[in-house]
Structure formats: structure tokens, C-alpha cells
Write an enzyme that holds these catalytic residues in place. Structure first.
Site, PDB file in Angstrom:
ATOM      1  N   SER A  18      16.916  23.248  26.780  1.00  0.00           N
ATOM      2  CA  SER A  18      16.881  21.814  26.959  1.00  0.00           C
ATOM      3  C   SER A  18      16.046  21.132  25.860  1.00  0.00           C
ATOM      4  CB  SER A  18      16.296  21.568  28.353  1.00  0.00           C
ATOM      5  OG  SER A  18      16.106  20.244  28.586  1.00  0.00           O
ATOM      6  N   LYS A 118       4.858  24.238  25.984  1.00  0.00           N
ATOM      7  CA  LYS A 118       3.635  23.851  26.693  1.00  0.00           C
ATOM      8  C   LYS A 118       3.223  25.010  27.597  1.00  0.00           C
ATOM      9  CE  LYS A 118       5.053  18.994  26.918  1.00  0.00           C
ATOM     10  NZ  LYS A 118       5.670  17.979  27.786  1.00  0.00           N
ATOM     11  N   ALA A 151      13.620  15.932  28.050  1.00  0.00           N
ATOM     12  CA  ALA A 151      14.647  16.155  27.026  1.00  0.00           C
ATOM     13  C   ALA A 151      15.870  15.280  27.285  1.00  0.00           C
ATOM     14  CB  ALA A 151      15.040  17.631  27.028  1.00  0.00           C
ATOM     15  N   LYS A 202      -0.551  19.753  33.523  1.00  0.00           N
ATOM     16  CA  LYS A 202       0.176  18.760  34.338  1.00  0.00           C
ATOM     17  C   LYS A 202       1.312  19.410  35.128  1.00  0.00           C
ATOM     18  CE  LYS A 202       3.737  18.809  31.498  1.00  0.00           C
ATOM     19  NZ  LYS A 202       5.153  19.052  31.749  1.00  0.00           N
ATOM     20  N   ASP A 255       1.946  12.438  30.430  1.00  0.00           N
ATOM     21  CA  ASP A 255       2.819  13.528  30.872  1.00  0.00           C
ATOM     22  C   ASP A 255       2.602  13.835  32.358  1.00  0.00           C
ATOM     23  OD1 ASP A 255       4.807  15.317  30.432  1.00  0.00           O
ATOM     24  OD2 ASP A 255       3.682  16.664  29.126  1.00  0.00           O
ATOM     25  N   SER A 265      11.761  16.538  36.563  1.00  0.00           N
ATOM     26  CA  SER A 265      10.796  17.627  36.380  1.00  0.00           C
ATOM     27  C   SER A 265      11.129  18.807  37.284  1.00  0.00           C
ATOM     28  CB  SER A 265       9.377  17.128  36.690  1.00  0.00           C
ATOM     29  OG  SER A 265       8.516  18.238  36.868  1.00  0.00           O
ATOM     30  N   GLU A 292       8.414  26.370  34.396  1.00  0.00           N
ATOM     31  CA  GLU A 292       7.232  26.834  33.674  1.00  0.00           C
ATOM     32  C   GLU A 292       5.946  26.784  34.500  1.00  0.00           C
ATOM     33  OE1 GLU A 292       6.988  25.416  29.620  1.00  0.00           O
ATOM     34  OE2 GLU A 292       6.682  27.545  29.343  1.00  0.00           O
TER      35      GLU A 292
HETATM   36  N1  LIG Z   1      12.865  20.370  28.927  1.00  0.00           N
HETATM   37  C1  LIG Z   1      12.041  19.374  28.607  1.00  0.00           C
HETATM   38  O1  LIG Z   1      12.296  18.201  28.932  1.00  0.00           O
HETATM   39  C2  LIG Z   1      10.796  19.668  27.824  1.00  0.00           C
HETATM   40  C3  LIG Z   1      10.119  18.598  27.221  1.00  0.00           C
HETATM   41  C4  LIG Z   1       8.955  18.853  26.496  1.00  0.00           C
HETATM   42  C5  LIG Z   1       8.490  20.158  26.373  1.00  0.00           C
HETATM   43  N2  LIG Z   1       9.162  21.178  26.967  1.00  0.00           N
HETATM   44  C6  LIG Z   1       8.620  22.540  26.784  1.00  0.00           C
HETATM   45  O2  LIG Z   1       9.481  23.251  25.907  1.00  0.00           O
HETATM   46  C7  LIG Z   1       9.492  24.646  26.255  1.00  0.00           C
HETATM   47  C8  LIG Z   1      10.926  25.086  26.443  1.00  0.00           C
HETATM   48  O3  LIG Z   1      11.423  24.369  27.559  1.00  0.00           O
HETATM   49  P1  LIG Z   1      12.979  24.170  27.846  1.00  0.00           P
HETATM   50  O4  LIG Z   1      13.048  23.151  28.904  1.00  0.00           O
HETATM   51  O5  LIG Z   1      13.744  23.972  26.596  1.00  0.00           O
HETATM   52  O6  LIG Z   1      13.323  25.606  28.439  1.00  0.00           O
HETATM   53  P2  LIG Z   1      14.769  26.191  28.696  1.00  0.00           P
HETATM   54  O7  LIG Z   1      14.600  27.252  29.710  1.00  0.00           O
HETATM   55  O8  LIG Z   1      15.727  25.080  28.912  1.00  0.00           O
HETATM   56  O9  LIG Z   1      15.180  26.864  27.292  1.00  0.00           O
HETATM   57  C9  LIG Z   1      14.467  27.896  26.687  1.00  0.00           C
HETATM   58  C10 LIG Z   1      15.379  28.542  25.643  1.00  0.00           C
HETATM   59  O10 LIG Z   1      14.609  29.498  24.913  1.00  0.00           O
HETATM   60  C11 LIG Z   1      15.456  30.614  24.661  1.00  0.00           C
HETATM   61  N3  LIG Z   1      14.630  31.768  24.346  1.00  0.00           N
HETATM   62  C12 LIG Z   1      13.959  32.592  25.185  1.00  0.00           C
HETATM   63  N4  LIG Z   1      13.299  33.520  24.474  1.00  0.00           N
HETATM   64  C13 LIG Z   1      13.542  33.279  23.167  1.00  0.00           C
HETATM   65  C14 LIG Z   1      13.119  33.897  21.957  1.00  0.00           C
HETATM   66  N5  LIG Z   1      12.283  34.929  21.953  1.00  0.00           N
HETATM   67  N6  LIG Z   1      13.592  33.405  20.792  1.00  0.00           N
HETATM   68  C15 LIG Z   1      14.445  32.352  20.781  1.00  0.00           C
HETATM   69  N7  LIG Z   1      14.869  31.717  21.900  1.00  0.00           N
HETATM   70  C16 LIG Z   1      14.406  32.178  23.078  1.00  0.00           C
HETATM   71  C17 LIG Z   1      16.268  30.754  25.945  1.00  0.00           C
HETATM   72  O11 LIG Z   1      17.441  31.536  25.728  1.00  0.00           O
HETATM   73  C18 LIG Z   1      16.562  29.294  26.259  1.00  0.00           C
HETATM   74  O12 LIG Z   1      17.769  28.859  25.663  1.00  0.00           O
HETATM   75  C19 LIG Z   1       8.640  24.767  27.510  1.00  0.00           C
HETATM   76  O13 LIG Z   1       7.352  25.197  27.166  1.00  0.00           O
HETATM   77  C20 LIG Z   1       8.593  23.355  28.070  1.00  0.00           C
HETATM   78  O14 LIG Z   1       7.411  23.088  28.799  1.00  0.00           O
HETATM   79  C21 LIG Z   1      10.315  20.960  27.666  1.00  0.00           C
END
Ligand SMILES: NC(=O)c1ccc[n+]([C@@H]2O[C@H](COP(=O)([O-])OP(=O)(O)OC[C@H]3O[C@@H](n4cnc5c(N)ncnc54)[C@H](O)[C@@H]3O)[C@@H](O)[C@H]2O)c1
Length: 346
Positions: A18, A118, A151, A202, A255, A265, A292
Site C-alpha cells: 500500500s 514505521k 496511502a 501511535k 499521525d 487504519s 503493524e
Molecule cells: N499503508 C499506509 O497508509 C502507510 C502510510 C505510511 C506509512 N506506512 C508504513 O509503511 C510500511 C509498509 O506498510 P504497507 O501498508 O505498505 O504494508 P503492506 O503490507 O501493504 O505492504 C508491504 C509490502 O512489502 C513487501 N515486502 C515484504 N518483505 C519485503 C522485502 N524483504 N523486500 C521487498 N519487499 C518486501 C510485501 O510483499 C508487501 O507488498 C509500514 O511500516 C507502515 O507502517 C504505511
């Protein structure tokens, strides 16, 4: 690196979930050439063949400037910056892979490594900046970006604010400029600890807020919980060397407010399920994505214990998740603690 705000970069994004997809689209829309890589090749095929990440954004056509890569090598090659957006559980692994391929990056500039992940390191409880420094040493300029940023909204270009934190005073503004555009306000700070503590803690308070709502409590309770949650976030922040003023900003209070009140969330949704009496496994199955805060609750509980920080809400969330403490009992315990000595005035 050059400090021109209009400079176009070649950027690799690691993780096409995402957040990685939203970051990739955002940077591509800013005029950068972006290559994205993920261990899950299905998502890369989706991006290349359909200009979509249909799991997260089935209605969004991704920009042409965002290209999927089948290997990490091809993503990183000749890039001047890498943005890591994987879950904190695998951050160490992903950063080690980036480190192994650093020599493939544009040799004309010092590599820039930014993370949008995060959380704390799942093994050591270290901040991700500590993990990054341990792995990369001084071979790269590093920064993290965080703030109240679902996202879902970022990829739709909705106005959003961020903190970009780096201890590199010389390059911080030019790194922030990679992200800035008419709807993305990026504020810079050298308080990399404060920004990371806000972004990680958070999640736990968002679970608590969801639990309170799931139990049927009202908005008074949510406001109580957000305010008291902030107080314990800040106690940990100070113990780790972060500044309160950072936590008062976008990556902390901003946040916290977002995740405690927005049903996008996953952490809040986990809490809602627990508060309404559902079993953890079935809630996680229903959400169908990584939550997470589940891991963060364990890490933050242990870090807080180690540093002897008073974190009654984090402790209750931890016990609900890992020791089957009934949510209503947790609420009663918190109410019984009340305005105790360490935090009477906050
Ligand atoms: N989703 C949001 O709105 C958002 C916003 C800000 C920050 N974040 C932070 O971003 C981080 C990722 O969140 P997300 O929502 O994208 O998670 P997600 O679960 O949607 O996606 C994570 C991706 O990482 C990939 N992945 C796992 N291991 C990997 C590796 N070793 N190398 C490459 N890719 C790998 C997975 O296949 C998956 O596609 C988290 O720490 C989250 O807190 C998310």
C-alpha cells in the site's frame, strides 16, 4: 547531492504494498523516474502489465514514470535514492539487501536512503535509524518520512503533511524537495528519534482507541485515550532522546489523531474487533493485511519496560494481544490507575 528543488531523480522503491505503491506514484508524479521492486512478483507484474496495484488501488491508474522491476539489482541500478517501504518486521532484511547493492547506485553522488517504514526492529527493539546506521554505516545519506498519511489518500493526491527527518543538515531540504508538490507539505527536522517514536507508538494507541470504540465507549473516552496515549508516547520519546515539540507535530500528534479516528487504519480496525468481542485470528483474517501495531505493541512494551517508562495503555494493549487480558478488564484497570503520580499534570 545538488540542492535544486526541480531536480529529477532516479529513485528505487523497495516494497510495493500500500505505502510503497503510493510513494512510488507520488514520486513519479513529481517527475522522478521511479522503479519499484517487491518480493511478491505478482504485484510487479500487475504494475507493469496493467498500470495498477489491484490489491490496494484497483481504481487507480499508476503513472507511466513508475515501473516495476523483477530484481532488486535492476531497481537500484543507477539510482541516486532508494525509498524503503516494507513492514518493520522485515526492515532489517530489506536494508541489508539495499546495502549489498549500494555499489550499483549512481556513482556520481552519495546514495540517499529514505524509509517510510514505521516501527522498531523486531529482534532488538532498536529504532530503524539505528538499524540503518548499523548496516550502512556512513556510506549513505539517510532520512525518514512520516506523518498522518493514509496511502489511500496520498495516491489520490489529497492534501497531506509530513515530517522528513534527517541528521544531515546539508541535504535535508533537497531530499524533502523530492517529495514536495502542491498538495504534499513536507516539513523538515533533525529530530529523527522523535519522528520515529511518533510513527511507531501511535499504532498501539490506535489499537487502544479501536478497543474503546468497540467496547461501546464514546467520543469523550476517545479524547481521553488520545490525550493520555500521547502522554505515554512522549515519555518514551523523551527517554529515547526525542523532542516533545516533534511529537506535537505531524508525525506524532498528527499521525496519532489520524490512526485513532480513521477507519482506514488497520490498527484501529484490529482494536474495534477486539473491543467488540471478536477473536484476534478472525479479525486478522478479516483485515487480510499486515497489522503493524500487533508487533509494535510487543516491541514498545519491551522497550518501555527496559527504559522503565510508565506506559499503562501500551501495557494493557500488549496484555490484550499476547496474554488474553479481556478488553473491558483492561479499561477498568486503566480507569483505576487514574491520574497517578508520574503523569498527574499531563
Ligand atoms: N499503508 C499506509 O497508509 C502507510 C502510510 C505510511 C506509512 N506506512 C508504513 O509503511 C510500511 C509498509 O506498510 P504497507 O501498508 O505498505 O504494508 P503492506 O503490507 O501493504 O505492504 C508491504 C509490502 O512489502 C513487501 N515486502 C515484504 N518483505 C519485503 C522485502 N524483504 N523486500 C521487498 N519487499 C518486501 C510485501 O510483499 C508487501 O507488498 C509500514 O511500516 C507502515 O507502517 C504505511
Amino acid at each position: 547531492m545538488s540542492s535544486s528543488s526541480l531536480q529529477s531523480h532516479r529513485i528505487a522503491v523497495i516494497g510495493a504494498g500500500s505505502w510503497g505503491t503510493a510513494l512510488g506514484a507520488w514520486l513519479a508524479n513529481n517527475g522522478h523516474t521511479v522503479r519499484i521492486w517487491d518480493v511478491d512478483q505478482k504485484v510487479i507484474e500487475d504494475i507493469n502489465h496493467h498500470h495498477q496495484n489491484s490489491q490496494f488501488f484497483p481504481d487507480i491508474e499508476l503513472p507511466n514514470g513508475l515501473q516495476g522491476c523483477n530484481t532488486l539489482e535492476s531497481a537500484i541500478e543507477s539510482c541516486s535514492a532508494v525509498v524503503v517501504a516494507v513492514p518493520s518486521r522485515v526492515f532489517d532484511l530489506a536494508m541489508n539487501s539495499v546495502s549489498d547493492h549500494l555499489h550499483l547506485m549512481d556513482s556520481g553522488t552519495k546514495p540517499i536512503i529514505i524509509w517510510g517504514t514505521k516501527g522498531f526492529d523486531s529482534e532488538t527493539g532498536d529504532l530503524l535509524s539505528e538499524v540503518t546506521t548499523r548496516i550502512l554505516k556512513d556510506r549513505a545519506t539517510t532520512a525518514t518520512i512520516a506523518g498522518p498519511s493514509f496511502a489511500y489518500e496520498v495516491i489520490r493526491g489529497m492534501p497531506t503533511g509530513f515530517h522528513l527527518a534527517s541528521t544531515n543538515a546539508e541535504d535535508i531540504e533537497s531530499i524533502a524537495n523530492m517529495f514536495r508538490n502542491t498538495t504534499s507539505l513536507v516539513y523538515t527536522t533533525d529530530d529523527i528519534v522523535g519522528v520515529q517514536v511518533g510513527g511507531a507508538t501511535k499504532n498501539v494507541i490506535a489499537i487502544a482507541a479501536g478497543i474503546a470504540d468497540g467496547l461501546g465507549f464514546g467520543i469523550n473516552t476517545r479524547a481521553l485515550l488520545i490525550t493520555r496515549g500521547f502522554a505515554e508516547m512522549n515519555r518514551l520519546n523523551i527517554a529515547l532522546g526525542g523532542k516533545t515539540e516533534t511529537l506535537m507535530g505531524l508525525s506524532g500528534m498528527g499521525d496519532l489523531f489520524l490512526t485513532c479516528s480513521g477507519d482506514l487504519s488497520r490498527n484501529r480496525r484490529l482494536g474495534l474487533g477486539l473491543g467488540s468481542g471478536k477473536q484476534l485470528d478472525s479479525i486478522l483474517e478479516e483485515i487480510g493485511q499486515e497489522v503493524e501495531g500487533l508487533q509494535s505493541a510487543r516491541e514498545i512494551y519491551h522497550v518501555g519496560k527496559k527504559l522503565e517508562v510508565f506506559m499503562p495503555m501500551t501495557e494493557r494493549v500488549y496484555r490484550i494481544l499476547y496474554e488474553q487480558l479481556p478488553p473491558m478488564q483492561a479499561a477498568m484497570e486503566l480507569l483505576a490507575i487514574g491520574p497517578s503520580i508520574p503523569d498527574r499534570n499531563q
